[in-house]
Design an enzyme around this catalytic site. Sequence first.
Site, PDB file in Angstrom:
ATOM      1  N   HIS A 142      17.739 -18.330  21.556  1.00  0.00           N
ATOM      2  CA  HIS A 142      18.086 -17.439  22.673  1.00  0.00           C
ATOM      3  C   HIS A 142      17.824 -18.049  24.057  1.00  0.00           C
ATOM      4  O   HIS A 142      18.552 -17.771  25.011  1.00  0.00           O
ATOM      5  CB  HIS A 142      17.328 -16.112  22.525  1.00  0.00           C
ATOM      6  CG  HIS A 142      18.010 -14.952  23.163  1.00  0.00           C
ATOM      7  ND1 HIS A 142      18.192 -13.732  22.539  1.00  0.00           N
ATOM      8  CD2 HIS A 142      18.585 -14.810  24.386  1.00  0.00           C
ATOM      9  CE1 HIS A 142      18.836 -12.912  23.348  1.00  0.00           C
ATOM     10  NE2 HIS A 142      19.092 -13.539  24.474  1.00  0.00           N
ATOM     11  N   LYS A 174      21.073 -14.180  17.693  1.00  0.00           N
ATOM     12  CA  LYS A 174      20.180 -15.138  18.361  1.00  0.00           C
ATOM     13  C   LYS A 174      18.743 -14.933  17.900  1.00  0.00           C
ATOM     14  O   LYS A 174      18.342 -13.801  17.632  1.00  0.00           O
ATOM     15  CB  LYS A 174      20.259 -14.946  19.888  1.00  0.00           C
ATOM     16  CG  LYS A 174      21.690 -14.821  20.403  1.00  0.00           C
ATOM     17  CD  LYS A 174      21.780 -14.648  21.908  1.00  0.00           C
ATOM     18  CE  LYS A 174      23.196 -14.258  22.310  1.00  0.00           C
ATOM     19  NZ  LYS A 174      23.454 -12.802  22.267  1.00  0.00           N
ATOM     20  N   ASP A 208      28.945 -10.196  19.531  1.00  0.00           N
ATOM     21  CA  ASP A 208      27.748 -10.928  19.960  1.00  0.00           C
ATOM     22  C   ASP A 208      26.544  -9.984  19.996  1.00  0.00           C
ATOM     23  O   ASP A 208      26.550  -8.987  20.710  1.00  0.00           O
ATOM     24  CB  ASP A 208      27.969 -11.511  21.367  1.00  0.00           C
ATOM     25  CG  ASP A 208      26.800 -12.357  21.841  1.00  0.00           C
ATOM     26  OD1 ASP A 208      26.769 -13.554  21.487  1.00  0.00           O
ATOM     27  OD2 ASP A 208      25.904 -11.817  22.532  1.00  0.00           O
ATOM     28  N   TYR A 264      17.972  -7.577  20.927  1.00  0.00           N
ATOM     29  CA  TYR A 264      18.736  -6.411  21.402  1.00  0.00           C
ATOM     30  C   TYR A 264      18.372  -5.156  20.610  1.00  0.00           C
ATOM     31  O   TYR A 264      18.735  -4.049  20.990  1.00  0.00           O
ATOM     32  CB  TYR A 264      20.254  -6.641  21.329  1.00  0.00           C
ATOM     33  CG  TYR A 264      20.786  -7.783  22.176  1.00  0.00           C
ATOM     34  CD1 TYR A 264      19.985  -8.441  23.111  1.00  0.00           C
ATOM     35  CD2 TYR A 264      22.108  -8.205  22.047  1.00  0.00           C
ATOM     36  CE1 TYR A 264      20.487  -9.491  23.873  1.00  0.00           C
ATOM     37  CE2 TYR A 264      22.614  -9.252  22.808  1.00  0.00           C
ATOM     38  CZ  TYR A 264      21.800  -9.887  23.714  1.00  0.00           C
ATOM     39  OH  TYR A 264      22.303 -10.922  24.465  1.00  0.00           O
TER      40      TYR A 264
HETATM   41  N1  LIG Z   1      22.251 -15.186  25.873  1.00  0.00           N
HETATM   42  C1  LIG Z   1      21.732 -14.407  26.790  1.00  0.00           C
HETATM   43  O1  LIG Z   1      20.587 -14.584  27.243  1.00  0.00           O
HETATM   44  C2  LIG Z   1      22.546 -13.266  27.306  1.00  0.00           C
HETATM   45  C3  LIG Z   1      22.175 -12.623  28.508  1.00  0.00           C
HETATM   46  C4  LIG Z   1      22.995 -11.610  28.986  1.00  0.00           C
HETATM   47  C5  LIG Z   1      24.104 -11.209  28.273  1.00  0.00           C
HETATM   48  N2  LIG Z   1      24.432 -11.813  27.080  1.00  0.00           N
HETATM   49  C6  LIG Z   1      25.600 -11.390  26.272  1.00  0.00           C
HETATM   50  O2  LIG Z   1      26.722 -11.228  27.133  1.00  0.00           O
HETATM   51  C7  LIG Z   1      27.214  -9.900  27.018  1.00  0.00           C
HETATM   52  C8  LIG Z   1      27.885  -9.444  28.291  1.00  0.00           C
HETATM   53  O3  LIG Z   1      26.993  -9.483  29.399  1.00  0.00           O
HETATM   54  P1  LIG Z   1      26.375  -8.181  30.081  1.00  0.00           P
HETATM   55  O4  LIG Z   1      26.029  -7.193  29.041  1.00  0.00           O
HETATM   56  O5  LIG Z   1      25.298  -8.684  30.971  1.00  0.00           O
HETATM   57  O6  LIG Z   1      27.483  -7.566  30.992  1.00  0.00           O
HETATM   58  P2  LIG Z   1      29.016  -7.739  31.417  1.00  0.00           P
HETATM   59  O7  LIG Z   1      29.858  -7.887  30.214  1.00  0.00           O
HETATM   60  O8  LIG Z   1      29.084  -8.767  32.479  1.00  0.00           O
HETATM   61  O9  LIG Z   1      29.238  -6.295  32.064  1.00  0.00           O
HETATM   62  C9  LIG Z   1      29.016  -5.115  31.313  1.00  0.00           C
HETATM   63  C10 LIG Z   1      29.090  -3.901  32.218  1.00  0.00           C
HETATM   64  O10 LIG Z   1      30.401  -3.804  32.759  1.00  0.00           O
HETATM   65  C11 LIG Z   1      30.966  -2.556  32.396  1.00  0.00           C
HETATM   66  N3  LIG Z   1      32.383  -2.807  32.084  1.00  0.00           N
HETATM   67  C12 LIG Z   1      32.878  -3.532  31.034  1.00  0.00           C
HETATM   68  N4  LIG Z   1      34.218  -3.615  31.109  1.00  0.00           N
HETATM   69  C13 LIG Z   1      34.588  -2.942  32.225  1.00  0.00           C
HETATM   70  C14 LIG Z   1      35.830  -2.661  32.819  1.00  0.00           C
HETATM   71  N5  LIG Z   1      36.968  -3.120  32.282  1.00  0.00           N
HETATM   72  N6  LIG Z   1      35.854  -1.913  33.949  1.00  0.00           N
HETATM   73  C15 LIG Z   1      34.705  -1.463  34.493  1.00  0.00           C
HETATM   74  N7  LIG Z   1      33.486  -1.685  33.975  1.00  0.00           N
HETATM   75  C16 LIG Z   1      33.425  -2.422  32.851  1.00  0.00           C
HETATM   76  C17 LIG Z   1      30.171  -2.042  31.210  1.00  0.00           C
HETATM   77  O11 LIG Z   1      30.177  -0.627  31.214  1.00  0.00           O
HETATM   78  P3  LIG Z   1      29.918   0.326  29.927  1.00  0.00           P
HETATM   79  O12 LIG Z   1      29.155  -0.467  28.895  1.00  0.00           O
HETATM   80  O13 LIG Z   1      29.163   1.452  30.496  1.00  0.00           O
HETATM   81  O14 LIG Z   1      31.248   0.725  29.415  1.00  0.00           O
HETATM   82  C18 LIG Z   1      28.798  -2.604  31.509  1.00  0.00           C
HETATM   83  O15 LIG Z   1      28.102  -1.787  32.426  1.00  0.00           O
HETATM   84  C19 LIG Z   1      25.955  -9.127  26.642  1.00  0.00           C
HETATM   85  O16 LIG Z   1      26.241  -7.820  26.197  1.00  0.00           O
HETATM   86  C20 LIG Z   1      25.363 -10.028  25.611  1.00  0.00           C
HETATM   87  O17 LIG Z   1      26.051  -9.917  24.374  1.00  0.00           O
HETATM   88  C21 LIG Z   1      23.665 -12.843  26.613  1.00  0.00           C
END
Ligand SMILES: NC(=O)c1ccc[n+]([C@@H]2O[C@H](COP(=O)([O-])OP(=O)(O)OC[C@H]3O[C@@H](n4cnc5c(N)ncnc54)[C@H](OP(=O)(O)O)[C@@H]3O)[C@@H](O)[C@H]2O)c1
Length: 277
Positions: free
Chosen positions: A127, A94, A60, A65
């Site tokens: 988005h 997106k 994704d 980004y």
């Molecule tokens: N459509 C939208 O508007 C929108 C908005 C937000 C997000 N998204 C998508 O959703 C994805 C995920 O959301 P997010 O980036 O907000 O965060 P998330 O996946 O909820 O959390 C990511 C964080 O958790 C840590 N992490 C991941 N696996 C872990 C584990 N097993 N143990 C401990 N820590 C862990 C990562 O650390 P490290 O990276 O340091 O390893 C990072 O700091 C985004 O990357 C994006 O692709 C979309």
Amino acid sequence: MKVLVLLAVGLAVVSAKVPGIKLHTGYEMPVIGLGTWQATGQSVRQAVKDALEIGYTHIDTAEVYKNEKEVGEGIHDAFAAGFIKREDLFITTKVWPQGSNRQKALATIHHSLQQLNVSYLDLVLIHAPLEDYANTWKGLEDAVDQKLVRSIGISNFDHRGDIDHVFNSARIKPAVNQINIHPTLNNDDAVTYSNQKGIAITGYSPLGTGGLVKNPTLVAIGKKHNKSAAQVALRWQIERHLITIPKSVTKKYIKEDFEIFDFTLTQEEIQTIHNMH
Ligand SMILES: NC(=O)c1ccc[n+]([C@@H]2O[C@H](COP(=O)([O-])OP(=O)(O)OC[C@H]3O[C@@H](n4cnc5c(N)ncnc54)[C@H](OP(=O)(O)O)[C@@H]3O)[C@@H](O)[C@H]2O)c1
Ligand SMILES: *[C@@H]1O[C@H](CO)[C@@H](O)[C@H](O)[C@H]1NC(C)=O
Ligand SMILES: *[C@@H]1O[C@H](CO)[C@@H](O)[C@H](O)[C@H]1NC(C)=O
């Protein structure tokens, strides 16, 4: 090709691939993908390659980004290493609707294709419901007509009115709504309403952007299954028939986040997590 042992509802099913959800377009979307928000440069290139080595089949990203080039390099590294083939990989990006329109959306998609260095995208989303998104939607439909994109969808459409606005005027209906969902934000109404319209749901920020990985309720449930809080949060999404896209640039976490197909949560545990909101 990795062989994944999938244990579902007490039945041991050996599956050669990640489970998927069938979209109304006929394409199957893998239920787990690697998120890449706030991941840039060589670390995201390596993370994408690592994920595809581990067995992920879905990535994704987004225009905003600013990492599509490096994501594409990671994908091509994985192709070159023989980890995966294009036809087995699901790529989502997106289009940011502010300042966009029908023509500009199509140009943005061409740019994404060029950055990612692929000939088609599996899914392109608007988005967020900002500005004249209905006009941007027409550009996404054009991209489907031109076979640049297989399925199109929406993101951050949490309200019924916004979903209706696109749905009612769309020539090609949205296949996916990507919205914020995690144990402290179940977003039930948008899930229910989207599903009623045949729109699959991707839950983004499944770990609360990292804020839930030490959550005591999730840790306690995890202990019973020898799983981490992160794995419990992700499994909860899978059990809700959602698509989940955890982000990590740490190989150990990327692997851990993928190891969610060998346990199931009880109905009581699912309810406990649901009540965390
Ligand atoms: N459509 C939208 O508007 C929108 C908005 C937000 C997000 N998204 C998508 O959703 C994805 C995920 O959301 P997010 O980036 O907000 O965060 P998330 O996946 O909820 O959390 C990511 C964080 O958790 C840590 N992490 C991941 N696996 C872990 C584990 N097993 N143990 C401990 N820590 C862990 C990562 O650390 P490290 O990276 O340091 O390893 C990072 O700091 C985004 O990357 C994006 O692709 C979309
Ligand atoms: C694009 O991918 C092809 C292989 O599909 C590769 O030969 C080419 O070098 C790549 N181009 C760029 C700019 O990375
Ligand atoms: C618990 O999980 C860890 C990490 O996945 C694994 O190495 C260990 O063997 C598991 N323990 C049991 C008792 O299943």
